[in-house]
Design an enzyme around this catalytic site. Structure first.
Site, PDB file in Angstrom:
ATOM      1  N   SER A  17     -10.513 -44.547  -7.288  1.00 33.12           N
ATOM      2  CA  SER A  17      -9.939 -43.243  -7.687  1.00 33.12           C
ATOM      3  C   SER A  17     -10.941 -42.282  -8.313  1.00 33.12           C
ATOM      4  O   SER A  17     -10.580 -41.475  -9.157  1.00 33.12           O
ATOM      5  CB  SER A  17      -8.778 -43.403  -8.688  1.00 33.12           C
ATOM      6  OG  SER A  17      -7.827 -44.269  -8.185  1.00 33.12           O
ATOM      7  N   THR A 193     -23.558 -47.108 -13.357  1.00 33.00           N
ATOM      8  CA  THR A 193     -24.161 -46.540 -12.136  1.00 33.00           C
ATOM      9  C   THR A 193     -25.324 -47.420 -11.682  1.00 33.00           C
ATOM     10  O   THR A 193     -25.454 -47.751 -10.499  1.00 33.00           O
ATOM     11  CB  THR A 193     -24.639 -45.091 -12.402  1.00 33.00           C
ATOM     12  OG1 THR A 193     -23.499 -44.308 -12.705  1.00 33.00           O
ATOM     13  CG2 THR A 193     -25.370 -44.509 -11.214  1.00 33.00           C
ATOM     14  N   CYS A 382      12.545 -32.988   6.093  1.00 32.12           N
ATOM     15  CA  CYS A 382      12.843 -34.254   6.752  1.00 32.12           C
ATOM     16  C   CYS A 382      14.101 -34.889   6.139  1.00 32.12           C
ATOM     17  O   CYS A 382      15.197 -34.406   6.387  1.00 32.12           O
ATOM     18  CB  CYS A 382      11.631 -35.164   6.726  1.00 32.12           C
ATOM     19  SG  CYS A 382      11.670 -36.351   8.073  1.00 32.12           S
ATOM     20  N   HIS A 508       7.473 -32.138   8.995  1.00 30.18           N
ATOM     21  CA  HIS A 508       6.758 -32.035   7.717  1.00 30.18           C
ATOM     22  C   HIS A 508       5.756 -30.884   7.769  1.00 30.18           C
ATOM     23  O   HIS A 508       4.595 -31.087   8.141  1.00 30.18           O
ATOM     24  CB  HIS A 508       6.003 -33.336   7.427  1.00 30.18           C
ATOM     25  CG  HIS A 508       6.891 -34.475   7.077  1.00 30.18           C
ATOM     26  ND1 HIS A 508       7.278 -34.752   5.791  1.00 30.18           N
ATOM     27  CD2 HIS A 508       7.497 -35.402   7.847  1.00 30.18           C
ATOM     28  CE1 HIS A 508       8.070 -35.809   5.782  1.00 30.18           C
ATOM     29  NE2 HIS A 508       8.214 -36.221   7.026  1.00 30.18           N
ATOM     30  N   GLU A 510       4.214 -29.522   5.484  1.00 33.24           N
ATOM     31  CA  GLU A 510       3.122 -29.659   4.510  1.00 33.24           C
ATOM     32  C   GLU A 510       1.846 -30.208   5.139  1.00 33.24           C
ATOM     33  O   GLU A 510       0.752 -29.984   4.625  1.00 33.24           O
ATOM     34  CB  GLU A 510       3.554 -30.522   3.322  1.00 33.24           C
ATOM     35  CG  GLU A 510       3.815 -32.001   3.584  1.00 33.24           C
ATOM     36  CD  GLU A 510       5.239 -32.319   4.022  1.00 33.24           C
ATOM     37  OE1 GLU A 510       5.896 -31.441   4.609  1.00 33.24           O
ATOM     38  OE2 GLU A 510       5.683 -33.466   3.798  1.00 33.24           O
TER      39      GLU A 510
HETATM   40  N1  GLN Z   1      14.578 -41.653   6.549  1.00 32.91           N
HETATM   41  C1  GLN Z   1      14.699 -40.514   7.412  1.00 32.91           C
HETATM   42  C2  GLN Z   1      14.438 -40.852   8.866  1.00 32.91           C
HETATM   43  O1  GLN Z   1      13.838 -41.863   9.157  1.00 32.91           O
HETATM   44  C3  GLN Z   1      13.768 -39.398   6.960  1.00 32.91           C
HETATM   45  C4  GLN Z   1      12.323 -39.726   7.060  1.00 32.91           C
HETATM   46  C5  GLN Z   1      11.423 -38.764   6.327  1.00 32.91           C
HETATM   47  O2  GLN Z   1      11.867 -38.034   5.455  1.00 32.91           O
HETATM   48  N2  GLN Z   1      10.134 -38.756   6.638  1.00 32.91           N
HETATM   49  O3  GLN Z   1      14.834 -40.123   9.730  1.00 32.91           O
END
Ligand code: GLN
Length: 551
Positions: A17, A193, A382, A508, A510
């Site tokens: 990390s 280091t 999602c 998604h 993002e």
């Molecule tokens: N669990 C839900 C599905 O499989 C949503 C998945 C998610 O949010 N990436 O459709």
């Protein structure tokens, strides 16, 4: 003319990390600023074939590429810092390497040889690394794990051999370490280091450049001391002081002379670096004068690593709206009708992100209802979109007990259900709808105003879908399709029109947001949340005036 790719290997020592992924990504960004093309690779030392089946608590976010690979979250950093388009081949694990070698052995490809870590496993690793170059100027390869771990040894051995194979002018080793500050003596310590570099030299790798994480500024003396003990020159010791904003890392590396040193050692001729865009971006971040608070209602709220891309997308959307986005993580399991008012009192937008499993589901549905009824900007991603559909079906369309079949397979109203292709699959690894899919945006939709186009491509990672049987009933009450698959079968976005901002998307977004190129949905959502905040403040002012007037 044949152009050979130069390889930069990034290893890490002392602790995990420390920001190896960010360092690799920053080196990539700096190379691009010098006009070079780059690609990046993450080698993960665990046995899982991919992180898709790993618990987010253990692994953090699973980043999804356009070609549907479920990868390490560092690939998210790589895509956000650079223009590299990453694919399946940009992330592999020990599990994948062994899998490939064992399959070859079963096919008899080793012609009766004894199959061993050296050379068979290491050759497989080297082939994958070499295959990556493919015409780019610089390939940056991050070795997962910490030097000294048993599990990363085959990776280190492979990269050691590559310098001999490809020639020293084509391979550079960058090692990231920590300089702890010991309060009792008031000093920055170099011993960890020194030990970490010693461990690296034991496996035959002499680092060319050291990047040293530090809380405090370090003096020339310290650099000289590290240089002496670690067999490098003082200018090859780069101080990586803690920063407020991760994108500052690349600028600091530049001020420390890192990119200059890299091109010198690799013998690459480049133009002077053009850092203006990054500089103005960081400047804009420092000047953010307003703020907005987004309530994120999810399950993995204690581990922010699980929502890495989401956090970055919200941050970028804030910058384009000149606002600092404060994230308030709310555990959906603890959310009840009684706690709702106080939990949401200080938020300007509610977001339900992706997720798996039934834990906290009802809390998420309650959060959607609260946002819908109180006209608070709502963004469902999602699983968040699926819960918005369930909420709307139950509370607006009066379909009592409506649910996703993921959570209740016997529901009378399966508004979210399993796609046909997924029904027969029982294997958990890689069985989802994954990667980029095209989506059509109806011209009269809110989403069309936001995207400004009728065709988009976004990344998916899910098994369940909006059940089209219910489309008409939900649309009649105002939850419209704002995005549809090109064959017309799948509803990819829902939008509720009788609301300032209420959107759920099955994909998604993002994963495609970049710091300087904020995703349209996020940018628009943050703008709506700022508007909501202003309206709320005006309302409060007005109420104050009225009460004062009455006194
Ligand atoms: N669990 C839900 C599905 O499989 C949503 C998945 C998610 O949010 N990436 O459709």
């Amino acid at each position: 003319m044949y152009k050979s790719t130069k390889f930069i290997f990034v290893t890490g020592g002392v602790l995990s990390s420390l920001g190896k992924g960010l360092s690799a990504a920053s080196i990539g960004a700096l190379m691009e600023c010098r006009g070079l093309t780059v690609t990046l690779l993450k080698m993960d030392p665990y046995i899982n074939v991919d992180p898709g089946t790993m618990n987010p608590f253990q692994h953090g976010e699973v980043f999804v590429t356009d070609d549907g690979a479920e990868t390490d979250l560092d690939l998210g950093h790589y895509e956000r810092f650079t223009h590299a388009i990453l694919r399946q081949k940009n992330n592999f694990t020990t599990g994948q390497i062994y899998d490939a070698v064992i399959q070859k052995e079963r096919r008899g490809e080793y012609l009766g040889e004894t199959v061993q870590v050296i050379p068979h496993i290491t050759d497989e690793i080297k082939d994958k690394i070499r295959g990556l170059g493919n015409g780019v100027d610089v390939a940056i390869v991050e070795v997962g794990g910490t030097v000294g771990d048993i599990e990363s040894l085959p990776f280190l051995e492979a990269i050691r051999q590559l310098r001999v194979d490809l020639g020293p002018q084509n391979v550079l080793y960058v090692h990231l370490t920590l300089l702890p500050f010991v309060k009792a003596s008031g000093e920055v310590k170099t011993k960890p280091t020194q030990h970490s570099v010693k461990a690296l030299r034991e496996v035959g790798i002499q680092p060319d450049i050291l990047i040293c994480r530090t809380e405090k500024k370090i003096t020339r003396d310290i650099k000289e001391k590290i240089a002496l003990f670690c067999n490098v020159r003082p200018e090859e010791v780069i101080a990586a002081e803690d920063v407020n904003c991760i994108y500052e890392v690349l600028l600091n590396f530049h001020y420390e002379g890192l990119d200059q040193k890299v091109v010198e050692l690799l013998n690459i001729w480049t133009r002077a670096p053009r850092l203006d865009e990054w500089k103005s971006f960081i400047q804009a971040v420092k000047l953010l004068s307003i703020s907005v608070t987004i309530g994120i209602v999810g399950k993995y709220v204690n581990l922010h690593e699980s929502y890495k891309s989401l956090n970055e997308a919200l941050f970028a959307a804030g910058v384009i709206n000149r606002a600092k986005v404060n994230l308030k993580f709310i555990d959906s399991e603890l959310l009840t009708s009684e706690t709702m008012d106080s939990e949401f009192a200080d938020v300007d937008g509610i977001l339900v992100p992706g997720g798996f499993g039934s834990r906290g589901i009802e809390g998420k549905i309650k959060a959607v209802r609260f946002a819908r009824e109180n006209k608070i900007p709502f963004f469902g991603i999602c699983l968040g979109m699926q819960m918005a559909v369930v909420e709307f079906a139950r509370n607006v369309c009066e379909l009592e007990g409506a649910n996703s079949t993921e959570f209740n397979s016997d529901t009378s109203y399966p508004v979210i259900h399993l796609m046909d292709e997924q029904r027969s699959i029982t294997d958990k690894g890689g069985t989802m709808r994954l990667g980029a899919y095209e989506c059509l945006i109806p011209e009269n939709s809110e989403c069309h105003k936001i995207y400004g186009t009728t065709k988009i491509s976004e990344r998916h990672r899910h098994r369940y879908e909006f059940n089209p049987e219910f489309r008409e009933r939900l649309e009649e009450k105002g939850l419209r399709a704002g995005g549809i698959s090109p064959d017309g079968k799948l509803i990819e976005i829902v939008e509720y029109v009788d609301h300032p901002w209420f959107i759920g998307c099955q994909f998604h977004p993002e994963f495609k947001s970049k710091p300087m190129d904020s995703h349209p949905l996020f940018a628009s959502y943050i703008k709506a949340s700022l508007d909501y905040k202003n309206r709320k403040e005006q309302q409060n002012e007005l109420e104050k005036k009225i009460t004062n007037g009455c006194e």
